[in-house]
Scaffold this motif. Structure first.
Motif, PDB file in Angstrom:
ATOM      1  N   ASP A 194       0.897  -1.190   0.129  1.00  0.00           N
ATOM      2  CA  ASP A 194       0.082   0.124  -0.023  1.00  0.00           C
ATOM      3  C   ASP A 194       0.761   1.160  -0.040  1.00  0.00           C
ATOM      4  OD1 ASP A 194      -2.531   1.253  -0.016  1.00  0.00           O
ATOM      5  OD2 ASP A 194      -2.114   1.678   2.243  1.00  0.00           O
ATOM      6  N   ARG A 195       1.958   1.163   0.570  1.00  0.00           N
ATOM      7  CA  ARG A 195       2.926   2.258   0.473  1.00  0.00           C
ATOM      8  C   ARG A 195       3.871   2.305  -0.748  1.00  0.00           C
ATOM      9  NH1 ARG A 195       3.501   4.506   5.950  1.00  0.00           N
ATOM     10  NH2 ARG A 195       1.551   4.622   6.469  1.00  0.00           N
ATOM     11  N   SER A 227      12.395  13.697   3.881  1.00  0.00           N
ATOM     12  CA  SER A 227      12.316  13.153   5.304  1.00  0.00           C
ATOM     13  C   SER A 227      11.041  12.559   5.392  1.00  0.00           C
ATOM     14  CB  SER A 227      12.717  14.086   6.323  1.00  0.00           C
ATOM     15  OG  SER A 227      12.017  15.015   6.266  1.00  0.00           O
ATOM     16  N   GLN A 228       9.969  13.241   5.133  1.00  0.00           N
ATOM     17  CA  GLN A 228       8.751  12.809   5.145  1.00  0.00           C
ATOM     18  C   GLN A 228       8.250  11.287   4.523  1.00  0.00           C
ATOM     19  OE1 GLN A 228       6.668  16.501   3.610  1.00  0.00           O
ATOM     20  NE2 GLN A 228       5.202  16.272   5.291  1.00  0.00           N
ATOM     21  N   VAL A 229       8.776  11.270   3.026  1.00  0.00           N
ATOM     22  CA  VAL A 229       8.690   9.909   2.443  1.00  0.00           C
ATOM     23  C   VAL A 229       9.429   8.939   3.318  1.00  0.00           C
ATOM     24  CG1 VAL A 229       8.933   8.907   0.384  1.00  0.00           C
ATOM     25  CG2 VAL A 229       8.242  11.086   0.349  1.00  0.00           C
ATOM     26  N   ALA A 230      10.629   9.233   3.679  1.00  0.00           N
ATOM     27  CA  ALA A 230      11.705   8.234   4.347  1.00  0.00           C
ATOM     28  C   ALA A 230      10.966   7.722   5.784  1.00  0.00           C
ATOM     29  CB  ALA A 230      12.921   8.696   4.438  1.00  0.00           C
ATOM     30  N   ALA A 231      10.296   8.749   6.391  1.00  0.00           N
ATOM     31  CA  ALA A 231       9.599   8.200   7.661  1.00  0.00           C
ATOM     32  C   ALA A 231       8.407   7.230   7.417  1.00  0.00           C
ATOM     33  CB  ALA A 231       9.403   9.628   8.478  1.00  0.00           C
ATOM     34  N   LEU A 291       7.962   5.334   4.975  1.00  0.00           N
ATOM     35  CA  LEU A 291       8.433   4.094   4.435  1.00  0.00           C
ATOM     36  C   LEU A 291       9.334   3.221   5.282  1.00  0.00           C
ATOM     37  CD1 LEU A 291       9.045   5.216   0.715  1.00  0.00           C
ATOM     38  CD2 LEU A 291       7.102   4.105   1.611  1.00  0.00           C
ATOM     39  N   ALA A 292       9.686   3.867   6.534  1.00  0.00           N
ATOM     40  CA  ALA A 292      10.976   3.439   7.303  1.00  0.00           C
ATOM     41  C   ALA A 292      10.354   1.847   7.844  1.00  0.00           C
ATOM     42  CB  ALA A 292      11.070   4.204   8.604  1.00  0.00           C
ATOM     43  N   LEU A 339      13.404   1.434  -2.449  1.00  0.00           N
ATOM     44  CA  LEU A 339      12.741   2.585  -2.126  1.00  0.00           C
ATOM     45  C   LEU A 339      13.734   3.591  -1.711  1.00  0.00           C
ATOM     46  CD1 LEU A 339       9.472   1.345  -0.227  1.00  0.00           C
ATOM     47  CD2 LEU A 339       9.569   2.439  -2.333  1.00  0.00           C
ATOM     48  N   SER A 340      14.811   3.210  -0.830  1.00  0.00           N
ATOM     49  CA  SER A 340      15.628   4.120  -0.406  1.00  0.00           C
ATOM     50  C   SER A 340      16.653   4.766  -1.618  1.00  0.00           C
ATOM     51  CB  SER A 340      16.500   3.405   0.582  1.00  0.00           C
ATOM     52  OG  SER A 340      15.928   3.003   1.803  1.00  0.00           O
TER      53      SER A 340
END
Length: 209
Positions: A149-150, A173-177, A179-180, A193-194
């Motif tokens: 879903d992400r 940083s929003q996207v990374a958080a 998907l963390a 993703l990273s």
């Protein structure tokens, strides 16, 4: 009688107690999910996807990934959860992943699911139960569903030159958080993703902050 005569799908005695008007009423209630637009854009178009399209894409992606990686999951359970995943949005609407109200979205969605569960013509007795499992459960099926879903909106952004990210001024940083969590549940996908978060930032699609 011809040997080609089809066997009836219904037991006439039990079917006689079911009003087809009720059946079609519920089908139209489900159709309303097509009217809920999301933020992601459909590739090679200028339009946003709707939540029904996302649900289909989610189900197909989960099925494909589960088989490709030979994951030990219950496919029927997984696909049912994918199909009901966004049904609460019929009443609540779609909530953008990075919206301040994101944490409260499940409240209105849960109310919408309860309404659908009680609608005449609904033949899915476990509708609320399946939705609750995908929302709050911790099974392997639920974990995979959350990963995919992400993944999908990220993939759409990556292939529409970050259109939604740019419009909403989303940061790296929003996207990374967001998907963390995938790092623990599905490391190969998180690695991909990273790498692509960095690429999107280099392209100017994500704000470098």
């Amino acid at each position: 009688m011809s040997s080609n005569t089809l066997t009836s799908l219904t037991d006439q005695k039990s079917a006689a107690t079911i009003d087809i008007e009720d059946v079609t009423h519920f089908l139209l209630e489900l159709d309303a999910l097509k009217r809920v637009n999301r933020r992601s854009y459909v590739t090679h178009t200028t339009r946003r996807e709707n939540s029904a399209e996302h649900s289909w894409h989610l189900a197909m992606a989960c099925w494909s990934i589960a088989e490709l990686f030979e994951l030990n999951v219950n496919h029927e359970k997984l696909l049912k959860m994918a199909l009901v995943h966004d049904l609460g949005e019929i009443d609540a609407g779609d909530t953008f992943l990075f919206a301040n109200s994101r944490s409260d979205a499940h409240i209105e969605e849960r109310v919408g699911i309860a309404r659908l569960q009680a609608e005449r013509g609904n033949g899915i007795a476990a509708l609320s139960e399946v939705w609750e499992e995908q929302e709050t459960g911790s099974s392997k099926e639920t974990q995979l569903l959350r990963v995919v879903d992400r993944l999908l909106p990220f993939l759409l952004n990556l292939n529409t030159e970050g259109k939604t990210w740019i419009e909403s001024q989303v940061t790296r940083s929003q996207v990374a958080a967001a998907l963390a969590f995938i790092k623990d549940s599905f490391p190969p996908i998180h690695d991909w993703l990273s790498q692509n978060i960095e690429y999107a930032t280099e392209q100017g699609w994500l704000i470098d902050a």
